[in-house]
Design a protein around this motif. Sequence first.
Motif, PDB file in Angstrom:
ATOM      1  N   GLY A 197       0.834  -1.199   0.000  1.00 25.42           N
ATOM      2  CA  GLY A 197       0.000   0.000   0.000  1.00 25.42           C
ATOM      3  C   GLY A 197       0.865   1.244   0.000  1.00 25.42           C
ATOM      4  O   GLY A 197       0.792   2.092  -0.883  1.00 25.42           O
ATOM      5  N   ILE A 207      -5.012   2.225  -4.730  1.00 21.49           N
ATOM      6  CA  ILE A 207      -5.719   1.014  -4.311  1.00 21.49           C
ATOM      7  C   ILE A 207      -7.097   0.895  -4.967  1.00 21.49           C
ATOM      8  O   ILE A 207      -7.465  -0.167  -5.479  1.00 21.49           O
ATOM      9  CB  ILE A 207      -5.874   0.995  -2.779  1.00 21.49           C
ATOM     10  CG1 ILE A 207      -4.497   1.071  -2.085  1.00 21.49           C
ATOM     11  CG2 ILE A 207      -6.628  -0.264  -2.331  1.00 21.49           C
ATOM     12  CD1 ILE A 207      -3.589  -0.080  -2.386  1.00 21.49           C
ATOM     13  N   VAL A 223      -3.093  -6.588  -0.575  1.00 21.56           N
ATOM     14  CA  VAL A 223      -2.301  -5.407  -0.246  1.00 21.56           C
ATOM     15  C   VAL A 223      -1.582  -5.570   1.083  1.00 21.56           C
ATOM     16  O   VAL A 223      -2.217  -5.805   2.115  1.00 21.56           O
ATOM     17  CB  VAL A 223      -3.193  -4.139  -0.172  1.00 21.56           C
ATOM     18  CG1 VAL A 223      -2.328  -2.903   0.061  1.00 21.56           C
ATOM     19  CG2 VAL A 223      -4.030  -3.984  -1.426  1.00 21.56           C
ATOM     20  N   ASP A 225      -0.175  -3.506   3.651  1.00 23.61           N
ATOM     21  CA  ASP A 225      -0.229  -2.097   4.046  1.00 23.61           C
ATOM     22  C   ASP A 225       0.493  -1.864   5.371  1.00 23.61           C
ATOM     23  O   ASP A 225       0.092  -1.009   6.168  1.00 23.61           O
ATOM     24  CB  ASP A 225      -1.687  -1.631   4.150  1.00 23.61           C
ATOM     25  CG  ASP A 225      -1.829  -0.112   4.063  1.00 23.61           C
ATOM     26  OD1 ASP A 225      -1.009   0.525   3.364  1.00 23.61           O
ATOM     27  OD2 ASP A 225      -2.750   0.441   4.692  1.00 23.61           O
ATOM     28  N   ALA A 240      -4.560   1.961   2.850  1.00 17.98           N
ATOM     29  CA  ALA A 240      -5.315   1.169   1.881  1.00 17.98           C
ATOM     30  C   ALA A 240      -6.807   1.186   2.185  1.00 17.98           C
ATOM     31  O   ALA A 240      -7.637   1.335   1.278  1.00 17.98           O
ATOM     32  CB  ALA A 240      -4.795  -0.269   1.852  1.00 17.98           C
ATOM     33  N   LEU A 254      -6.443  -7.296   2.906  1.00 14.04           N
ATOM     34  CA  LEU A 254      -5.412  -6.432   3.471  1.00 14.04           C
ATOM     35  C   LEU A 254      -4.563  -7.210   4.470  1.00 14.04           C
ATOM     36  O   LEU A 254      -5.094  -7.968   5.292  1.00 14.04           O
ATOM     37  CB  LEU A 254      -6.026  -5.235   4.192  1.00 14.04           C
ATOM     38  CG  LEU A 254      -6.885  -4.261   3.387  1.00 14.04           C
ATOM     39  CD1 LEU A 254      -7.349  -3.121   4.286  1.00 14.04           C
ATOM     40  CD2 LEU A 254      -6.120  -3.728   2.197  1.00 14.04           C
TER      41      LEU A 254
END
Length: 423
Positions: A197, A207, A223, A225, A240, A254
């Motif tokens: 991210g 994103i 992602v 992050d 993100a 995430l």
Amino acid sequence: MYAWTKNDWMSTRRSNTSDALATAYEEGLTGFAVSKRVGKSITLQGGGTFTEFVSCSYLGLETHPELIKAARHAMESAGLHLSSSRSAMHPTYLPELEDLLSQIYKGCGVAVFTSTSSVHLGVLPLLGSGSLSRYPVKTRVHWLMDKTAHASMQVLRGILQQFGCVSRVEAANPESLASALKECTDKGETPILLIDGIGSMSGLVPIHELSRQLESALGYLYVDDAHGISIVGRHGAGYAYSAVDHSLPANVILAGSLSKAFGGAGGFVVVSNPRDLEAIQTLANPLIFGHSIMLPMLAANVAAAKIHLSEEIDVLQRRLWKNVNLLDFFTSNCLLNAGIQSPVRGAFFDTENAGLQAARILRDQGILLFPVFYPIIAKGKAMLRFAVSANHSDRDIKLLGSALQGIKSEGLWTPSRHDLDHT
């Protein structure tokens, strides 16, 4: 008799690595042994007190009284560690932490791991094998590894290849990603883009747009992050999550860190539907075969989560961005990431020797930083990375800015287009 030439990634890295990092260690320009800390001032084991721009605890929560109090209480009541996998035995702090995190990421499912790297190791095989029911796979996945993705994902390539091909892409290049997605569509594969991210040494990633592109290709966006958690977003949900308006798209996963701006230790995964938590908690290898976070840090994580759900997180975020903006001002927006919402700044150098010399000058002026060489950046180059914190004073920021301007005026550092292309 046949000669065998080694071409594995570690052998390649070793053959391309210079002695710059070893020099930095030998001269005390990195690898600092800290004996005492007060705010951003650290005293080293060998003597000397310096201002550090090394720690990734961007909000300064690791020294917050509430976190220290919680850690101390946990040790006194239950010791240092319950040395067991969570499926066999776990502290009460663990479900409490996951519940608090689920309040930060409303409507989502959250599972806590011992590190962000463990999240990758545990979740990506589940995603690739179609074991997460809300992230279905057609026939086979095709991993699209962004070239700037963190090493903790890059190193899993051999594991990921058990589930599908791995291709490196430049997600920031629309043509590169579009071509890769078309190839996946033509082959009937499910594309999964792995990306950071906020990079530890690069800028922000779009994103929302990437999620839309992957959705059109019936694929998923994963992602990492780690560097974005806590520093922005409602309740410190991170870069993100805030980039998708605090509502996680169904095709996004995430991975976050509790060890950086969050203030504690560990990692966590956020999935769009809590129903996928059962598969994660019963199948993810690090959760089944690994221990949980040690008690003091788990208790500190709970205290940090409560701060995130309070108004104090907003105060800390404002202090951080004031310091970041101040550094940009004092360096005339010449650093890597200048002007963007990242707490990381950097100065590129054309040679490793120039970077080492600049690190020596900064140390002589009482400033410690993180010198970076190959394989993190291009071979033969150097970068000095500066992590800005809410705990830095105006004086700390001005001292660094003045020192960098001095290095620049001496001609040792000449900001180039390469530096500014990341902004």
